[in-house]
Design an enzyme around this catalytic site. Structure first.
Site, PDB file in Angstrom:
ATOM      1  N   ARG A  68      50.350   4.444  25.956  1.00 19.30           N
ATOM      2  CA  ARG A  68      49.207   4.295  25.057  1.00 19.30           C
ATOM      3  C   ARG A  68      49.241   2.902  24.437  1.00 19.30           C
ATOM      4  O   ARG A  68      50.213   2.166  24.558  1.00 19.30           O
ATOM      5  CB  ARG A  68      49.218   5.366  23.967  1.00 19.30           C
ATOM      6  CG  ARG A  68      50.583   5.558  23.325  1.00 19.30           C
ATOM      7  CD  ARG A  68      50.514   5.919  21.887  1.00 19.30           C
ATOM      8  NE  ARG A  68      49.834   4.915  21.109  1.00 19.30           N
ATOM      9  CZ  ARG A  68      50.413   3.773  20.711  1.00 19.30           C
ATOM     10  NH1 ARG A  68      51.651   3.461  21.080  1.00 19.30           N
ATOM     11  NH2 ARG A  68      49.738   2.915  19.978  1.00 19.30           N
ATOM     12  N   ARG A 111      40.522   7.307  29.654  1.00 21.87           N
ATOM     13  CA  ARG A 111      40.265   7.027  28.237  1.00 21.87           C
ATOM     14  C   ARG A 111      39.133   6.015  28.163  1.00 21.87           C
ATOM     15  O   ARG A 111      39.276   4.893  28.646  1.00 21.87           O
ATOM     16  CB  ARG A 111      41.515   6.494  27.532  1.00 21.87           C
ATOM     17  CG  ARG A 111      42.686   7.463  27.541  1.00 21.87           C
ATOM     18  CD  ARG A 111      43.697   7.142  26.461  1.00 21.87           C
ATOM     19  NE  ARG A 111      43.174   7.454  25.142  1.00 21.87           N
ATOM     20  CZ  ARG A 111      43.801   7.120  24.002  1.00 21.87           C
ATOM     21  NH1 ARG A 111      44.926   6.448  24.046  1.00 21.87           N
ATOM     22  NH2 ARG A 111      43.280   7.454  22.832  1.00 21.87           N
ATOM     23  N   ASP A 259      41.174  -1.403  19.846  1.00 25.84           N
ATOM     24  CA  ASP A 259      41.016  -1.087  21.258  1.00 25.84           C
ATOM     25  C   ASP A 259      39.790  -1.724  21.885  1.00 25.84           C
ATOM     26  O   ASP A 259      39.719  -1.856  23.096  1.00 25.84           O
ATOM     27  CB  ASP A 259      40.949   0.433  21.434  1.00 25.84           C
ATOM     28  CG  ASP A 259      42.278   1.091  21.133  1.00 25.84           C
ATOM     29  OD1 ASP A 259      42.956   1.512  22.082  1.00 25.84           O
ATOM     30  OD2 ASP A 259      42.657   1.184  19.947  1.00 25.84           O
ATOM     31  N   ASN A 269      39.181   1.189  16.428  1.00 24.00           N
ATOM     32  CA  ASN A 269      40.628   1.407  16.364  1.00 24.00           C
ATOM     33  C   ASN A 269      40.881   2.873  16.029  1.00 24.00           C
ATOM     34  O   ASN A 269      39.954   3.653  15.817  1.00 24.00           O
ATOM     35  CB  ASN A 269      41.266   0.481  15.323  1.00 24.00           C
ATOM     36  CG  ASN A 269      42.786   0.460  15.423  1.00 24.00           C
ATOM     37  OD1 ASN A 269      43.340   0.302  16.510  1.00 24.00           O
ATOM     38  ND2 ASN A 269      43.466   0.624  14.308  1.00 24.00           N
TER      39      ASN A 269
END
Length: 372
Positions: A68, A111, A259, A269
């Protein structure tokens, strides 16, 4: 608008020594037939490495957060695509390219919010497309080299972000952070934790308050783990304690990762980040976002255009609890990220420099610098 623009990644190789043990959380196995990762779902109690080569397990590692952090999953995806390609026995370019593209789509769907995942996959696919006239073995080798290059670039970017961010920290500072943006989420040094670790290694006295980051506790399980092992004075707090800690005057700056960055400066985020930015504005505390320029999405105009990942209700009701904390029929809303409005961000720190308002201009310069 821009405090620093560098033509190369500026960092002091001698001074950037990070006290914490460097953990390479994504690498090839010795025979390069698998990707080896540190299973982050087991931390801080167990450091277990997994060797993954099956397509479904490579995808599952991203979905389940075994790997991650936006930069780390981008690196992992590039490695995974090469490992998958190694097993293909295609004789012609069309078949090979089709198979690789299909698996890339599977990885990319794991994701949706972090832009690094799609960017690095597209980078590998562009490489493959450019080598249409080459042999399949030479294309596979080029994919391997490109994956390693992506990882090395991230190391350099994190070092540079650490240097730029450290200029905003003074000895005696109290710093708050959210989720995990340290070595575990990147290649080595981290983004939001990089400036903190660098400042600590240079002898600055710091106190770091680490939000637990519900519901998956990345702050408690990962960030406090990294900071404690580095010898940083770290205090773990529940997410709903952030306001009182700020009101007591204990926080001089907030550092978070992200992100995805929209071109207007809105940032996505981990869930809870936007709330911290609102509190920081109320208490007059600088709010800094640290990210590599690869996280800037020039095709994303505002935060409203960022797709927010929705995750399982069980993460709220059951995970990390001996028994469920809510009845089975109770509905849950579990967005993995939220968007912080650009007006609440003091600066965005990239490897090329420190961006300030107006972000619609400074971030475009960042993107152009990255292209060069």
């Amino acid at each position: 608008m821009l405090e620093t623009i560098a033509t190369a990644y500026p960092y002091n190789k001698e001074a950037i020594i990070i006290i914490c043990e460097e953990i390479i959380n994504v690498r090839f196995s010795d025979d390069e037939a698998a990707v080896v990762i540190l299973d982050q779902t087991l931390l801080p109690n167990e450091a277990k490495y997994l060797k993954l080569c099956e397509p479904e397990k490579l995808c599952e590692a991203i979905i389940s957060l075994r790997v991650r952090g936006a930069p780390a999953i981008g690196i992992f995806a590039a490695f995974a695509l090469y490992v998958y390609a190694q097993k293909l026995n295609c004789d012609c370019f069309e078949s090979f390219s089709s198979e690789v593209t299909h698996f890339s789509t599977q990885l990319n769907s794991a994701r949706p919010t972090a832009v690094n995942l799609s960017k690095q996959l597209h980078r590998i696919l562009r490489l493959v497309s450019s080598l249409r006239a080459s042999t399949i073995p030479s294309i596979k080798e080029a994919m391997r080299q490109e994956a390693l290059q992506i990882q090395q670039e991230d190391v350099l970017m994190c070092k540079a972000i650490s240097e730029h961010g450290q200029t905003l920290i003074e000895s005696g500072f109290g710093i708050m952070t959210h989720c995990n943006a340290g070595p575990l989420a990147t290649s080595q040094y981290g983004t939001a934790l990089g400036p903190i670790l660098l400042a600590h290694s240079r002898g600055l006295a710091l106190s770091v308050y680490c939000c637990e980051t519900r519901p998956l506790l990345q702050g408690a399980r990962l960030t406090s783990y990294e900071l404690y092992r580095a010898g940083v004075d770290v205090t773990l707090i529940c997410d709903n304690m952030a306001s009182i800690v700020m009101s007591e005057g204990k926080i001089d700056a907030i550092f978070v990762g992200c992100d995805r960055v929209a071109i207007n400066g809105d940032t996505a985020n981990k869930i809870g980040t936007s709330g911290l930015s609102v509190l920081a504005a109320h208490y007059g505390i600088p709010f800094y976002v640290c990210c590599p320029s690869s996280t800037i999405d020039p095709d994303c105009l505002t935060g409203k255009d960022i797709e927010i990942e929705q995750r399982s209700p069980e993460e709220i009701k059951e995970m990390f609890f001996a028994e469920p904390v809510a009845l089975a029929g109770v509905k849950c809303y579990n967005p993995s990220f939220d968007v912080t409005d650009n007006n609440l961000i003091t600066a965005i720190i990239t490897e090329h420099g420190i961006c300030r308002q107006p972000y619609s201009q400074s971030l475009k310069i960042m993107c152009n610098e990255d292209i060069r």
